[in-house]
Design a protein around this motif. Sequence first.
Motif, mmCIF file in Angstrom:
data_model
loop_
_atom_site.group_PDB
_atom_site.id
_atom_site.type_symbol
_atom_site.label_atom_id
_atom_site.label_comp_id
_atom_site.label_asym_id
_atom_site.label_seq_id
_atom_site.Cartn_x
_atom_site.Cartn_y
_atom_site.Cartn_z
ATOM 1 N N HIS A 38 -56.184 11.680 69.689
ATOM 2 C CA HIS A 38 -56.125 13.138 69.670
ATOM 3 C C HIS A 38 -55.616 13.717 68.372
ATOM 4 O O HIS A 38 -55.500 14.934 68.254
ATOM 5 C CB HIS A 38 -55.243 13.641 70.816
ATOM 6 N N ARG A 39 -55.270 12.869 67.427
ATOM 7 C CA ARG A 39 -54.682 13.354 66.180
ATOM 8 C C ARG A 39 -55.468 12.842 64.983
ATOM 9 O O ARG A 39 -56.608 12.446 65.110
ATOM 10 C CB ARG A 39 -53.218 12.929 66.093
ATOM 11 N N GLY A 40 -54.789 12.784 63.842
ATOM 12 C CA GLY A 40 -55.457 12.461 62.588
ATOM 13 C C GLY A 40 -55.393 11.001 62.168
ATOM 14 O O GLY A 40 -55.036 10.122 62.940
ATOM 15 N N PRO A 41 -55.744 10.767 60.903
ATOM 16 C CA PRO A 41 -55.833 9.400 60.384
ATOM 17 C C PRO A 41 -54.490 8.686 60.274
ATOM 18 O O PRO A 41 -54.431 7.467 60.364
ATOM 19 C CB PRO A 41 -56.469 9.568 59.004
ATOM 20 N N ALA A 42 -53.384 9.394 60.076
ATOM 21 C CA ALA A 42 -52.077 8.738 60.007
ATOM 22 C C ALA A 42 -51.742 8.092 61.343
ATOM 23 O O ALA A 42 -51.215 6.973 61.397
ATOM 24 C CB ALA A 42 -51.003 9.738 59.610
ATOM 25 N N GLU A 43 -52.049 8.773 62.422
ATOM 26 C CA GLU A 43 -51.811 8.213 63.742
ATOM 27 C C GLU A 43 -52.751 7.046 64.018
ATOM 28 O O GLU A 43 -52.383 6.093 64.693
ATOM 29 C CB GLU A 43 -51.947 9.282 64.826
ATOM 30 N N ALA A 44 -53.985 7.133 63.500
ATOM 31 C CA ALA A 44 -54.931 6.027 63.674
ATOM 32 C C ALA A 44 -54.428 4.774 62.961
ATOM 33 O O ALA A 44 -54.530 3.664 63.497
ATOM 34 C CB ALA A 44 -56.311 6.417 63.142
ATOM 35 N N ALA A 45 -53.857 4.940 61.785
ATOM 36 C CA ALA A 45 -53.310 3.792 61.061
ATOM 37 C C ALA A 45 -52.132 3.188 61.808
ATOM 38 O O ALA A 45 -52.011 1.963 61.910
ATOM 39 C CB ALA A 45 -52.886 4.210 59.658
ATOM 40 N N SER A 46 -51.273 4.030 62.369
ATOM 41 C CA SER A 46 -50.145 3.504 63.132
ATOM 42 C C SER A 46 -50.625 2.812 64.402
ATOM 43 O O SER A 46 -50.046 1.815 64.826
ATOM 44 C CB SER A 46 -49.139 4.610 63.455
ATOM 45 N N ALA A 47 -51.690 3.309 64.996
ATOM 46 C CA ALA A 47 -52.241 2.665 66.188
ATOM 47 C C ALA A 47 -52.803 1.291 65.857
ATOM 48 O O ALA A 47 -52.600 0.331 66.602
ATOM 49 C CB ALA A 47 -53.326 3.543 66.808
ATOM 50 N N VAL A 48 -53.486 1.186 64.727
ATOM 51 C CA VAL A 48 -54.031 -0.108 64.312
ATOM 52 C C VAL A 48 -52.895 -1.100 64.070
ATOM 53 O O VAL A 48 -52.949 -2.254 64.514
ATOM 54 C CB VAL A 48 -54.919 0.044 63.059
ATOM 55 N N LEU A 49 -51.845 -0.663 63.386
ATOM 56 C CA LEU A 49 -50.698 -1.546 63.139
ATOM 57 C C LEU A 49 -50.021 -1.949 64.441
ATOM 58 O O LEU A 49 -49.611 -3.105 64.610
ATOM 59 C CB LEU A 49 -49.702 -0.862 62.207
ATOM 60 N N ALA A 50 -49.882 -1.015 65.360
ATOM 61 C CA ALA A 50 -49.252 -1.319 66.647
ATOM 62 C C ALA A 50 -50.075 -2.325 67.436
ATOM 63 O O ALA A 50 -49.530 -3.276 68.008
ATOM 64 C CB ALA A 50 -49.057 -0.044 67.461
ATOM 65 N N VAL A 51 -51.380 -2.146 67.459
ATOM 66 C CA VAL A 51 -52.246 -3.073 68.193
ATOM 67 C C VAL A 51 -52.206 -4.456 67.555
ATOM 68 O O VAL A 51 -52.118 -5.476 68.263
ATOM 69 C CB VAL A 51 -53.694 -2.536 68.283
#
Length: 98
Positions: A38-51
């Motif tokens: 639901h948000r931008g690319p910074a959150e997508a990067a954090s999601a990738v790192l978390a996964v």
Amino acid sequence: MTTSRDPGLQPERTRLAWRRTALAMTVVTTLTVRLALHRGPAEAASAVLAVLGWATAIALCWRPATGTSRTDGRILAMVGLTTAGIALLGTVLVLRGL
């Protein structure tokens, strides 16, 4: 007379602790992915790192056949750092009001 070591409930407590850690990591990773959708690319990067961190920790620590964990010092250090990173990410998610 030699006495053998009686581990008692220690192996079960260790297994349950690893399961609680894995559950907490799964929840934070899931919330991070939800935020990224639901948000931008910074959150997508954090999601990738978390996964990636979550998958690595689970793959290294979990033995599906026995339900136990590995306890090599380097593996524990890596999992500790990953867990701390995901905990920090969870704190950021809470502070951001997810």
